[in-house]
Scaffold this motif. Structure first.
Motif, mmCIF file in Angstrom:
data_model
loop_
_atom_site.group_PDB
_atom_site.id
_atom_site.type_symbol
_atom_site.label_atom_id
_atom_site.label_comp_id
_atom_site.label_asym_id
_atom_site.label_seq_id
_atom_site.Cartn_x
_atom_site.Cartn_y
_atom_site.Cartn_z
ATOM 1 N N GLN A 228 0.834 -1.202 0.000
ATOM 2 C CA GLN A 228 0.000 0.000 0.000
ATOM 3 C C GLN A 228 0.866 1.250 0.000
ATOM 4 O O GLN A 228 0.526 2.249 -0.629
ATOM 5 C CB GLN A 228 -0.941 0.011 1.202
ATOM 6 C CG GLN A 228 -1.824 1.256 1.246
ATOM 7 C CD GLN A 228 -2.778 1.265 2.419
ATOM 8 O OE1 GLN A 228 -3.309 0.227 2.795
ATOM 9 N NE2 GLN A 228 -3.007 2.440 2.993
ATOM 10 N N THR B 145 -12.888 2.282 -2.707
ATOM 11 C CA THR B 145 -13.863 2.283 -1.608
ATOM 12 C C THR B 145 -13.828 1.016 -0.767
ATOM 13 O O THR B 145 -14.621 0.882 0.165
ATOM 14 C CB THR B 145 -15.293 2.467 -2.162
ATOM 15 O OG1 THR B 145 -15.608 1.383 -3.027
ATOM 16 C CG2 THR B 145 -15.408 3.780 -2.918
ATOM 17 N N GLY B 146 -12.959 0.073 -1.081
ATOM 18 C CA GLY B 146 -12.854 -1.133 -0.272
ATOM 19 C C GLY B 146 -13.204 -2.396 -1.033
ATOM 20 O O GLY B 146 -13.635 -2.365 -2.188
ATOM 21 N N LYS B 147 -13.031 -3.521 -0.383
ATOM 22 C CA LYS B 147 -13.237 -4.824 -1.009
ATOM 23 C C LYS B 147 -14.659 -4.992 -1.538
ATOM 24 O O LYS B 147 -15.608 -4.423 -1.005
ATOM 25 C CB LYS B 147 -12.942 -5.944 -0.009
ATOM 26 C CG LYS B 147 -11.464 -6.192 0.249
ATOM 27 C CD LYS B 147 -11.284 -7.427 1.126
ATOM 28 C CE LYS B 147 -9.815 -7.759 1.307
ATOM 29 N NZ LYS B 147 -9.630 -8.979 2.130
ATOM 30 N N THR B 148 -14.781 -5.809 -2.583
ATOM 31 C CA THR B 148 -16.091 -6.166 -3.132
ATOM 32 C C THR B 148 -16.175 -7.682 -3.258
ATOM 33 O O THR B 148 -15.154 -8.380 -3.234
ATOM 34 C CB THR B 148 -16.308 -5.542 -4.524
ATOM 35 O OG1 THR B 148 -15.366 -6.129 -5.451
ATOM 36 C CG2 THR B 148 -16.117 -4.034 -4.492
ATOM 37 N N SER C 206 -18.588 1.480 -7.511
ATOM 38 C CA SER C 206 -18.537 1.366 -6.059
ATOM 39 C C SER C 206 -18.704 2.720 -5.369
ATOM 40 O O SER C 206 -18.827 2.791 -4.153
ATOM 41 C CB SER C 206 -17.205 0.732 -5.623
ATOM 42 O OG SER C 206 -16.112 1.502 -6.095
ATOM 43 N N TRP D 67 -10.213 7.237 1.150
ATOM 44 C CA TRP D 67 -9.938 6.087 0.295
ATOM 45 C C TRP D 67 -9.518 4.871 1.122
ATOM 46 O O TRP D 67 -8.805 4.993 2.129
ATOM 47 C CB TRP D 67 -8.816 6.418 -0.680
ATOM 48 C CG TRP D 67 -9.272 7.189 -1.883
ATOM 49 C CD1 TRP D 67 -10.520 7.659 -2.154
ATOM 50 C CD2 TRP D 67 -8.446 7.605 -2.982
ATOM 51 N NE1 TRP D 67 -10.546 8.326 -3.346
ATOM 52 C CE2 TRP D 67 -9.284 8.312 -3.879
ATOM 53 C CE3 TRP D 67 -7.105 7.447 -3.288
ATOM 54 C CZ2 TRP D 67 -8.802 8.848 -5.065
ATOM 55 C CZ3 TRP D 67 -6.623 7.989 -4.462
ATOM 56 C CH2 TRP D 67 -7.465 8.673 -5.344
ATOM 57 N N LYS D 68 -9.947 3.719 0.636
ATOM 58 C CA LYS D 68 -9.519 2.448 1.208
ATOM 59 C C LYS D 68 -8.710 1.706 0.155
ATOM 60 O O LYS D 68 -9.010 1.784 -1.036
ATOM 61 C CB LYS D 68 -10.726 1.618 1.633
ATOM 62 C CG LYS D 68 -11.585 2.278 2.698
ATOM 63 C CD LYS D 68 -12.809 1.418 3.007
ATOM 64 C CE LYS D 68 -13.708 2.081 4.041
ATOM 65 N NZ LYS D 68 -14.937 1.277 4.297
ATOM 66 N N TYR D 69 -7.715 0.959 0.579
ATOM 67 C CA TYR D 69 -6.788 0.333 -0.364
ATOM 68 C C TYR D 69 -6.893 -1.190 -0.408
ATOM 69 O O TYR D 69 -6.192 -1.819 -1.204
ATOM 70 C CB TYR D 69 -5.354 0.777 -0.042
ATOM 71 C CG TYR D 69 -5.142 2.254 -0.291
ATOM 72 C CD1 TYR D 69 -4.691 2.720 -1.522
ATOM 73 C CD2 TYR D 69 -5.441 3.189 0.692
ATOM 74 C CE1 TYR D 69 -4.520 4.074 -1.761
ATOM 75 C CE2 TYR D 69 -5.276 4.551 0.463
ATOM 76 C CZ TYR D 69 -4.817 4.990 -0.765
ATOM 77 O OH TYR D 69 -4.663 6.336 -1.009
ATOM 78 N N ASP D 70 -7.791 -1.768 0.411
ATOM 79 C CA ASP D 70 -7.903 -3.228 0.373
ATOM 80 C C ASP D 70 -8.586 -3.701 -0.908
ATOM 81 O O ASP D 70 -8.322 -4.801 -1.394
ATOM 82 C CB ASP D 70 -8.615 -3.769 1.616
ATOM 83 C CG ASP D 70 -9.953 -3.089 1.883
ATOM 84 O OD1 ASP D 70 -10.240 -2.054 1.241
ATOM 85 O OD2 ASP D 70 -10.706 -3.590 2.732
ATOM 86 N N GLY D 71 -9.454 -2.867 -1.499
ATOM 87 C CA GLY D 71 -10.037 -3.213 -2.796
ATOM 88 C C GLY D 71 -9.014 -3.178 -3.910
ATOM 89 O O GLY D 71 -9.034 -4.001 -4.825
#
Length: 529
Positions: free
Chosen positions: A28, A398-401, A464, A484-488
């Motif tokens: 990340q 926006t994160g995991k899907t 998303s 912002w999220k970075y796991d997605g």
């Protein structure tokens, strides 16, 4: 353009050193640093042929060098892309027969010729239905028709969308033949003088305001050895209501002709009138650049997987209240950062790849896929040697899907590869919710698809985050956000990495499926020794 080292460009070198000390898995820190740097005000919105381009190209080249990645374009890291900026004066008027139309209100027109002015002079006007010649769909609007020197009126999209008949073209899903770019290209191949596409919001996928704003500013184009002399004198759009007015003045029913044009066997109609238009132009010649890197394969080095993203944005705009820099963070600093992070992961993998990987960062995607077109027309390796292309044009912030977005359906075997890779992450395939808009044909992979290379598009423009399209897309506030999220991102880059690894360590050549517009092109290309 003059090459100069801009103040502050050494930041690219400073930011490159972290790559060597990070493990092969997703970082990340690396990714976030790339996005933040590329989308900063210092890069001035990354417009082609600008100071922002100079800084962007230097940054990308520095990153590739720091990772030990070889130059990928005939021994260089850059491919020069001759371009011109052209703006049409808006004091023109179009006459079709006795009807007079006003620019912006009734029609728009531009050209890609590098002439001070272009003219339609008593050019015969034809209504050619959808302006499509598609052998694989047995559709021939130009059959037995000579359009040389003539001005063509045609409908946007294709008959499948018009009828919603799944047995006609691809029903609601737009095909290549429904794109306005195809319609101009086909008319040029046949020697037409002018084309006006009849605008309808649903069929086009955007309102008239988008067409008007897109045609009235400076547009970039590639430049050929003849200064684009073979291009149309007028490539434009005309409002539906203006078209109704014209047809009514000729005693014709536009709606009835539109319905007839969506049926097989439609015959083009000579309207018995002449088109006249004088257009004057402002021109700027210049040069932009693609950036290309190479990770050589260890066994099948002459077979290539291509990873791509466009680096360009809209730069700085005059007359904008407040913030005037279009930072282009999501679209497409996130994609460029994704390719850079994938490159690092690949180079630091313990297992070298069998096939080679080309890393392509394209210019001028936002003005017609120009960098990708230049790359496809003069590739560093033959297109028949390209196994597949994976193109990132914005990422999910926006994160995991639990899903993976897929653009295009039933077109190519790569879709099956994508579904399998998604399943390995316990994710499902989610098809494009608006296939009638033809997003598959609106990003850089498409320029290579036209030359037969199969390609997947990875894009999350608002799926998303619906607020993005409404309030930030192609606006100055497309900036890096603290929310912002970075796991997605990690999820998607791991999926793409796994696809690259399987393609590069195998012997498969994913093909286009039956009925796909580019199947015959690929087969002919692959058969070429």
């Amino acid at each position: 353009m003059k090459r100069t080292i801009l103040p502050g460009c050494l930041c690219a070198l400073a930011f490159s050193v972290f790559a060597a000390d990070t493990p092969a898995g997703f970082s990340q820190t690396n990714y976030q640093t790339h996005v933040t740097e590329l989308a900063s005000d210092a890069f001035e919105g990354r417009a082609p042929m600008s100071a922002g381009e100079e800084k962007t190209v230097q940054y990308l080249v520095a990153q590739l060098k720091a990772m030990g990645i070889q130059p990928g374009y005939f021994g260089d890291y850059v491919q020069k892309v001759p371009m011109a900026g052209i703006a049409a004066s808006q004091d023109m008027q179009l006459t079709l027969g006795e009807q007079v139309f006003k620019p912006g209100l009734d029609f728009v027109s531009r050209t890609q010729q590098l002439a001070a002015k272009t003219q339609l002079l008593d050019s015969p006007v034809l209504f050619v239905g959808y302006g499509i010649d598609a052998p694989e769909f047995d559709w021939h609007d130009y059959r037995d028709l000579d359009v040389r020197g003539k001005t063509l009126l045609m409908l946007v999209n294709d008959p499948g969308y018009a009828t919603q008949d799944e047995a006609l073209f691809r029903g609601n899903a737009m095909t290549y033949y429904g794109r306005w770019t195809y319609k101009y290209e086909e008319a040029i191949r046949r020697g037409a003088a002018g084309v006006f596409i009849i605008h309808e919001t649903g069929a086009a996928g955007y309102p008239w305001s988008v067409v008007e704003s897109g045609a009235t500013g400076t547009k970039f184009t590639l430049v050929d050895k003849d200064n684009n002399a073979s291009e149309l004198d007028a490539m434009g759009w005309i409002q539906t209501e203006a078209t109704r007015r014209l047809f009514s003045s000729l005693g014709l029913d536009f709606d009835a002709l539109k319905a007839a044009a969506a049926k097989p066997g439609f015959k083009a109609l000579d309207l018995g009138i002449k088109a006249n238009l004088l257009s004057k132009h402002w021109r700027q010649m210049g040069e932009s650049r693609n950036v290309v890197g190479l990770i050589p394969g260890q066994k099948q080095a002459d077979e290539y997987i291509v990873l791509s993203a466009h680096w360009d944005g809209f730069g700085k705009k005059v007359g904008v209240k407040g913030d005037s820099i279009f930072n282009a963070a999501v679209d497409n600093a996130t994609g460029v950062a994704g390719v850079l992070e994938l490159a690092r992961m690949l180079t630091q993998s313990e297992t070298p790849l069998s096939r080679s990987v080309l890393l392509a960062f394209f210019t001028a995607e936002e003005t017609g896929l120009l960098g990708a077109r230049a790359f496809a027309e003069k590739p560093p390796v033959a297109t028949r040697q390209m196994v597949a292309l994976l193109n990132i044009d914005s990422m999910n912030m926006t994160g995991k899907t639990d899903y993976v977005l897929q653009y295009g359906n039933g077109l190519q075997e790569l879709e099956d590869w994508l579904a399998k890779a998604a399943g390995q992450q316990q994710r499902r395939i989610k098809l494009d919710a608006n296939p009638q808009n033809g997003l598959f044909f609106r990003s850089d992979h498409f320029a290579l698809a036209k030359h037969g290379v199969p390609g997947l598009l990875f894009m999350d423009l608002g799926d998303s985050d619906p607020d993005y399209i409404a309030n930030r897309y192609h606006k100055p506030n497309d900036e890096v956000l603290p929310t912002w999220k970075y796991d997605g991102v990690e999820q998607d880059l791991n999926l793409i990495y796994n696809l690259v690894e399987k393609l590069a360590n195998g012997s498969a050549w994913p093909a286009w499926k039956d009925g796909a517009e580019f199947k015959s092109v690929r087969e002919a290309d692959r058969a070429n020794p």
